[in-house]
Design a protein around this motif. Structure first.
Motif, PDB file in Angstrom:
ATOM      1  N   VAL A 254       1.100  -1.114  -0.038  1.00 15.16           N
ATOM      2  CA  VAL A 254      -0.187  -0.141  -0.201  1.00 15.16           C
ATOM      3  C   VAL A 254       1.013   1.137   0.054  1.00 15.16           C
ATOM      4  CG1 VAL A 254      -1.699   1.396   1.153  1.00 15.16           C
ATOM      5  CG2 VAL A 254      -1.713  -1.229   1.170  1.00 15.16           C
ATOM      6  N   PRO A 255       0.708   2.225  -0.944  1.00 15.41           N
ATOM      7  CA  PRO A 255       1.771   3.494  -1.034  1.00 15.41           C
ATOM      8  C   PRO A 255       1.243   4.419   0.267  1.00 15.41           C
ATOM      9  CG  PRO A 255       0.303   3.006  -2.944  1.00 15.41           C
ATOM     10  CD  PRO A 255      -0.317   2.013  -2.034  1.00 15.41           C
ATOM     11  N   ILE A 256       2.356   4.512   0.952  1.00 16.18           N
ATOM     12  CA  ILE A 256       2.366   5.320   2.135  1.00 16.18           C
ATOM     13  C   ILE A 256       2.944   6.860   1.686  1.00 16.18           C
ATOM     14  CG2 ILE A 256       3.181   5.827   4.474  1.00 16.18           C
ATOM     15  CD1 ILE A 256       1.236   3.360   4.085  1.00 16.18           C
ATOM     16  N   MET A 257       2.146   7.901   1.663  1.00 14.89           N
ATOM     17  CA  MET A 257       2.592   9.090   1.193  1.00 14.89           C
ATOM     18  C   MET A 257       2.923  10.087   2.455  1.00 14.89           C
ATOM     19  SD  MET A 257       1.765   7.963  -1.796  1.00 14.89           S
ATOM     20  CE  MET A 257       2.132   9.317  -2.708  1.00 14.89           C
ATOM     21  N   LEU A 258       4.217  10.440   2.313  1.00 19.50           N
ATOM     22  CA  LEU A 258       4.693  11.302   3.740  1.00 19.50           C
ATOM     23  C   LEU A 258       4.565  12.786   3.272  1.00 19.50           C
ATOM     24  CD1 LEU A 258       7.847   9.294   4.889  1.00 19.50           C
ATOM     25  CD2 LEU A 258       5.356   8.993   5.673  1.00 19.50           C
ATOM     26  N   LEU A 259       3.636  13.633   3.742  1.00 18.35           N
ATOM     27  CA  LEU A 259       3.509  14.833   3.371  1.00 18.35           C
ATOM     28  C   LEU A 259       4.114  15.972   4.232  1.00 18.35           C
ATOM     29  CD1 LEU A 259      -0.428  14.792   3.613  1.00 18.35           C
ATOM     30  CD2 LEU A 259       0.899  14.279   1.656  1.00 18.35           C
ATOM     31  N   HIS A 260       4.607  16.906   3.307  1.00 14.63           N
ATOM     32  CA  HIS A 260       5.325  18.258   3.948  1.00 14.63           C
ATOM     33  C   HIS A 260       6.714  17.936   4.524  1.00 14.63           C
ATOM     34  CE1 HIS A 260       1.036  18.722   3.821  1.00 14.63           C
ATOM     35  NE2 HIS A 260       0.801  18.418   5.283  1.00 14.63           N
ATOM     36  N   CYS A 261       6.959  17.067   5.611  1.00 13.31           N
ATOM     37  CA  CYS A 261       8.140  16.601   5.849  1.00 13.31           C
ATOM     38  C   CYS A 261       9.296  17.311   6.705  1.00 13.31           C
ATOM     39  CB  CYS A 261       8.917  15.791   4.812  1.00 13.31           C
ATOM     40  SG  CYS A 261       8.131  14.428   4.080  1.00 13.31           S
ATOM     41  N   TYR A 262       9.117  18.614   6.600  1.00 10.00           N
ATOM     42  CA  TYR A 262      10.099  19.526   7.058  1.00 10.00           C
ATOM     43  C   TYR A 262       9.837  19.568   8.796  1.00 10.00           C
ATOM     44  CZ  TYR A 262      12.191  24.105   8.350  1.00 10.00           C
ATOM     45  OH  TYR A 262      13.113  24.966   9.155  1.00 10.00           O
ATOM     46  N   PRO A 263      10.889  19.765   9.523  1.00 11.02           N
ATOM     47  CA  PRO A 263      12.342  19.566   9.326  1.00 11.02           C
ATOM     48  C   PRO A 263      12.905  17.946   9.214  1.00 11.02           C
ATOM     49  CG  PRO A 263      12.122  19.774  11.575  1.00 11.02           C
ATOM     50  CD  PRO A 263      10.673  19.593  10.960  1.00 11.02           C
ATOM     51  N   TYR A 264      11.937  17.036   8.770  1.00  8.78           N
ATOM     52  CA  TYR A 264      12.186  15.679   8.734  1.00  8.78           C
ATOM     53  C   TYR A 264      12.515  15.321   7.210  1.00  8.78           C
ATOM     54  CZ  TYR A 264      11.146  15.780  13.656  1.00  8.78           C
ATOM     55  OH  TYR A 264      11.095  16.205  14.891  1.00  8.78           O
ATOM     56  N   GLU A 265      12.826  16.101   6.295  1.00  9.59           N
ATOM     57  CA  GLU A 265      12.807  15.784   4.954  1.00  9.59           C
ATOM     58  C   GLU A 265      14.155  14.827   4.851  1.00  9.59           C
ATOM     59  OE1 GLU A 265      15.128  19.398   5.279  1.00  9.59           O
ATOM     60  OE2 GLU A 265      13.154  18.828   5.934  1.00  9.59           O
ATOM     61  N   ARG A 266      15.061  14.840   5.383  1.00 13.37           N
ATOM     62  CA  ARG A 266      15.794  13.735   5.099  1.00 13.37           C
ATOM     63  C   ARG A 266      15.728  12.268   5.658  1.00 13.37           C
ATOM     64  NH1 ARG A 266      20.722  18.166   5.828  1.00 13.37           N
ATOM     65  NH2 ARG A 266      21.420  17.916   3.552  1.00 13.37           N
ATOM     66  N   GLU A 267      15.113  12.278   6.822  1.00 15.58           N
ATOM     67  CA  GLU A 267      14.572  11.070   7.207  1.00 15.58           C
ATOM     68  C   GLU A 267      13.362  10.496   6.440  1.00 15.58           C
ATOM     69  OE1 GLU A 267      15.801  13.361  10.961  1.00 15.58           O
ATOM     70  OE2 GLU A 267      15.033  13.700   8.977  1.00 15.58           O
ATOM     71  N   ALA A 268      12.615  11.525   5.856  1.00 13.17           N
ATOM     72  CA  ALA A 268      11.669  10.984   4.857  1.00 13.17           C
ATOM     73  C   ALA A 268      12.171  10.237   3.737  1.00 13.17           C
ATOM     74  CB  ALA A 268      10.771  11.751   4.717  1.00 13.17           C
ATOM     75  N   GLY A 269      13.278  10.868   3.128  1.00  9.04           N
ATOM     76  CA  GLY A 269      13.882  10.343   2.112  1.00  9.04           C
ATOM     77  C   GLY A 269      14.672   9.159   2.135  1.00  9.04           C
ATOM     78  N   TYR A 270      15.000   9.029   3.403  1.00  5.79           N
ATOM     79  CA  TYR A 270      15.671   7.644   3.972  1.00  5.79           C
ATOM     80  C   TYR A 270      14.807   6.561   3.685  1.00  5.79           C
ATOM     81  CZ  TYR A 270      16.372   3.546   6.759  1.00  5.79           C
ATOM     82  OH  TYR A 270      16.410   2.430   7.376  1.00  5.79           O
ATOM     83  N   LEU A 271      13.393   6.868   4.422  1.00  4.40           N
ATOM     84  CA  LEU A 271      12.365   5.909   4.359  1.00  4.40           C
ATOM     85  C   LEU A 271      11.964   5.651   2.813  1.00  4.40           C
ATOM     86  CD1 LEU A 271      10.213   7.272   7.432  1.00  4.40           C
ATOM     87  CD2 LEU A 271      11.628   5.224   7.306  1.00  4.40           C
ATOM     88  N   ALA A 272      12.037   6.584   1.987  1.00  5.35           N
ATOM     89  CA  ALA A 272      11.446   6.440   0.615  1.00  5.35           C
ATOM     90  C   ALA A 272      12.601   5.435  -0.093  1.00  5.35           C
ATOM     91  CB  ALA A 272      11.353   7.620  -0.256  1.00  5.35           C
ATOM     92  N   GLN A 273      13.695   5.575   0.319  1.00  3.41           N
ATOM     93  CA  GLN A 273      14.590   4.435  -0.231  1.00  3.41           C
ATOM     94  C   GLN A 273      14.831   3.162   0.281  1.00  3.41           C
ATOM     95  OE1 GLN A 273      19.420   4.367   0.049  1.00  3.41           O
ATOM     96  NE2 GLN A 273      19.031   5.865  -1.534  1.00  3.41           N
ATOM     97  N   ALA A 274      14.182   3.122   1.653  1.00  2.59           N
ATOM     98  CA  ALA A 274      14.262   1.786   2.338  1.00  2.59           C
ATOM     99  C   ALA A 274      13.059   0.969   1.988  1.00  2.59           C
ATOM    100  CB  ALA A 274      14.373   2.214   3.613  1.00  2.59           C
ATOM    101  N   PHE A 275      11.935   1.476   1.835  1.00  6.72           N
ATOM    102  CA  PHE A 275      10.715   0.895   1.306  1.00  6.72           C
ATOM    103  C   PHE A 275      10.215   1.259   0.169  1.00  6.72           C
ATOM    104  CE2 PHE A 275      10.892   1.394   6.143  1.00  6.72           C
ATOM    105  CZ  PHE A 275      10.422   0.120   6.525  1.00  6.72           C
ATOM    106  N   ASN A 276       9.787   0.217  -0.658  1.00 12.37           N
ATOM    107  CA  ASN A 276       9.152   0.238  -2.048  1.00 12.37           C
ATOM    108  C   ASN A 276       7.904   1.293  -2.080  1.00 12.37           C
ATOM    109  OD1 ASN A 276      11.228  -0.915  -2.998  1.00 12.37           O
ATOM    110  ND2 ASN A 276      10.162  -2.937  -3.153  1.00 12.37           N
ATOM    111  N   ASN A 277       7.262   0.941  -1.050  1.00  7.72           N
ATOM    112  CA  ASN A 277       5.838   1.714  -1.015  1.00  7.72           C
ATOM    113  C   ASN A 277       6.036   3.099  -0.221  1.00  7.72           C
ATOM    114  OD1 ASN A 277       6.412   0.208   1.485  1.00  7.72           O
ATOM    115  ND2 ASN A 277       4.025   0.550   1.893  1.00  7.72           N
ATOM    116  N   VAL A 278       6.869   3.712   0.092  1.00  7.16           N
ATOM    117  CA  VAL A 278       7.014   5.059   0.793  1.00  7.16           C
ATOM    118  C   VAL A 278       7.416   6.087  -0.271  1.00  7.16           C
ATOM    119  CG1 VAL A 278       8.083   6.564   2.521  1.00  7.16           C
ATOM    120  CG2 VAL A 278       7.496   4.152   2.806  1.00  7.16           C
ATOM    121  N   TYR A 279       6.633   7.107  -0.067  1.00  8.50           N
ATOM    122  CA  TYR A 279       6.671   8.199  -1.152  1.00  8.50           C
ATOM    123  C   TYR A 279       6.670   9.656  -0.169  1.00  8.50           C
ATOM    124  CZ  TYR A 279       5.282   5.152  -4.682  1.00  8.50           C
ATOM    125  OH  TYR A 279       5.239   4.126  -5.836  1.00  8.50           O
ATOM    126  N   LEU A 280       7.147  10.887  -0.748  1.00  7.98           N
ATOM    127  CA  LEU A 280       7.325  11.935   0.028  1.00  7.98           C
ATOM    128  C   LEU A 280       6.912  13.194  -0.933  1.00  7.98           C
ATOM    129  CD1 LEU A 280      10.945  13.197   0.839  1.00  7.98           C
ATOM    130  CD2 LEU A 280      10.486  11.518  -0.938  1.00  7.98           C
TER     131      LEU A 280
END
Length: 370
Positions: A254-280
């Motif tokens: 199931v696609p998981i969409m991480l919205l806005h992300c600041y100030p955690y944009e780098r953490e969100a980017g890691y999760l998008a790389q680590a999980f096929n279903n994570v977006y930001l």
């Protein structure tokens, strides 16, 4: 000045705004308008302060003023005076059409004072799709007679028949730190009875919040999470998306969409790389960073695969925000990608292809848009 092929493409590419809210429908006083240019402060601004003296306020005066026939950087009084000569509906038609968005994916869970799906359809030049807020479904279900879980499921499926996604504001209701496993049926029934007995309308019970997440996952449609920056009701330190790790391991495809992300944009980017279903995305944040949004956009491009980044404005209220999301994204991604091309780190063809992925193609794929 002659624009590069990349700059020309960025200026004209059509967008899919994968997370947005309604526009104002009625005229408001200047003080209320300025409050709506401040995401974090839920109280009237201090007497000495003005939202026009912020990055977002400067962006309004620079980029929105010309659409009203004013020069760039028109002063705040001139901007407000000219803006007041137009109805909110006319302003919405102007700013939304200028954003060049083909599809607006609208979160209907926070619609006080702004247009609903029907109004957005009438005001905008693009198609409008619904995003169902899970907490709103819960707040309807608790008012229904009978079994809470059955009522929740019925309401959710009714909306999901036409909606393209669901969304949770768990970040505002206790944050991501803590238990996020699926509760048992007995736990849900007990929590629902406790909530009903309390007489409170706002869902804060973590058992029921968790229940909603797993009901959404079973739909198979994208599930959006507010992450990071928001108003002060949100405990920012508990909205680091790394707290979602155990939950993400249970989400399957199931696609998981991480919205806005600041100030955690780098953490969100890691999760998008680590999980096929994570977006930001960088929606909301880009507006508030204004002239400083380019470095933020650059950080979004650091770790996340380019097929995992999507565009949004998260515009709410003043239609300027729906337009600025697009305008500032175009400005920022042009500056970042042109820098890569000029340094011969990227080819121009690759840069144009990545623009298309983020602007529209990724969202069209994830949300199954025709």
């Amino acid at each position: 000045m002659t624009l590069s092929a990349l700059a020309e493409h960025i200026e004209t590419v059509a967008l899919v705004d994968h997370h947005v809210h309604g526009c104002l429908l009625r005229s408001i006083e200047r003080s209320r308008f300025e409050n709506l240019l401040n995401e974090a402060n839920v109280e009237p601004l201090a007497d000495f302060d003005t939202a026009f003296d912020t990055q977002l306020g400067f962006a309004v005066r620079a980029d929105c003023a010309p659409l009203l026939g004013l020069p760039r950087h028109a002063d705040a009084d001139a901007y407000w005076r000219t803006r007041s000569e137009h109805s909110e509906a006319d302003l919405a038609r102007l700013f939304l059409s200028s954003a060049n968005v083909t599809d607006w994916l609208v979160d209907t869970g926070f619609a006080t004072g702004v247009g609903d799906l029907e109004a957005m359809t009438e005001l905008s030049a693009g198609r409008v799709h619904e995003i169902v807020r899970l907490e709103s479904v819960a707040e309807q279900a608790v008012q229904a007679s009978g079994d809470y879980a059955s009522a929740f499921s019925e309401i959710l499926h009714e909306h999901a028949a036409t909606a393209v996604a669901t969304k949770s504001v768990l970040a505002y209701r206790g944050g991501f730190a803590g238990e996020l496993s699926e509760p048992t049926a007995a736990e849900v029934a007990e929590a629902a009875a406790r909530w009903r007995d309390s007489g409170q309308s706002r869902l804060t019970d973590r058992v029921l919040l968790r229940f909603g997440l797993y009901q959404a996952l079973r739909l198979g449609k994208p599930l959006q999470f507010h992450v990071g920056f928001g108003d002060r009701d949100c405990d920012l330190h508990t909205t680091n998306p790394l707290y979602l790790l155990d939950f993400l391991r249970r989400t399957g495809d199931v696609p998981i969409m991480l919205l806005h992300c600041y100030p955690y944009e780098r953490e969100a980017g890691y999760l998008a790389q680590a999980f096929n279903n994570v977006y930001l995305d960088g929606g909301l944040t880009i507006n508030y960073l204004g002239a400083r949004s380019s470095p933020f956009i650059g950080r979004l491009l650091e770790m996340a695969p380019f097929r995992k980044i999507v565009y949004s404005s998260d515009g709410f209220g003043p239609a300027e925000l729906h337009y600025l999301g697009a305008r500032l994204w175009r400005n920022g991604i042009r500056e970042v990608l042109q820098g890569f091309v000029d340094a011969d780190e990227w080819s121009e063809a690759d840069a144009i292809r990545v623009v298309d992925l983020i602007a529209r193609d990724n969202a069209r794929r994830v949300y199954s848009l025709d």
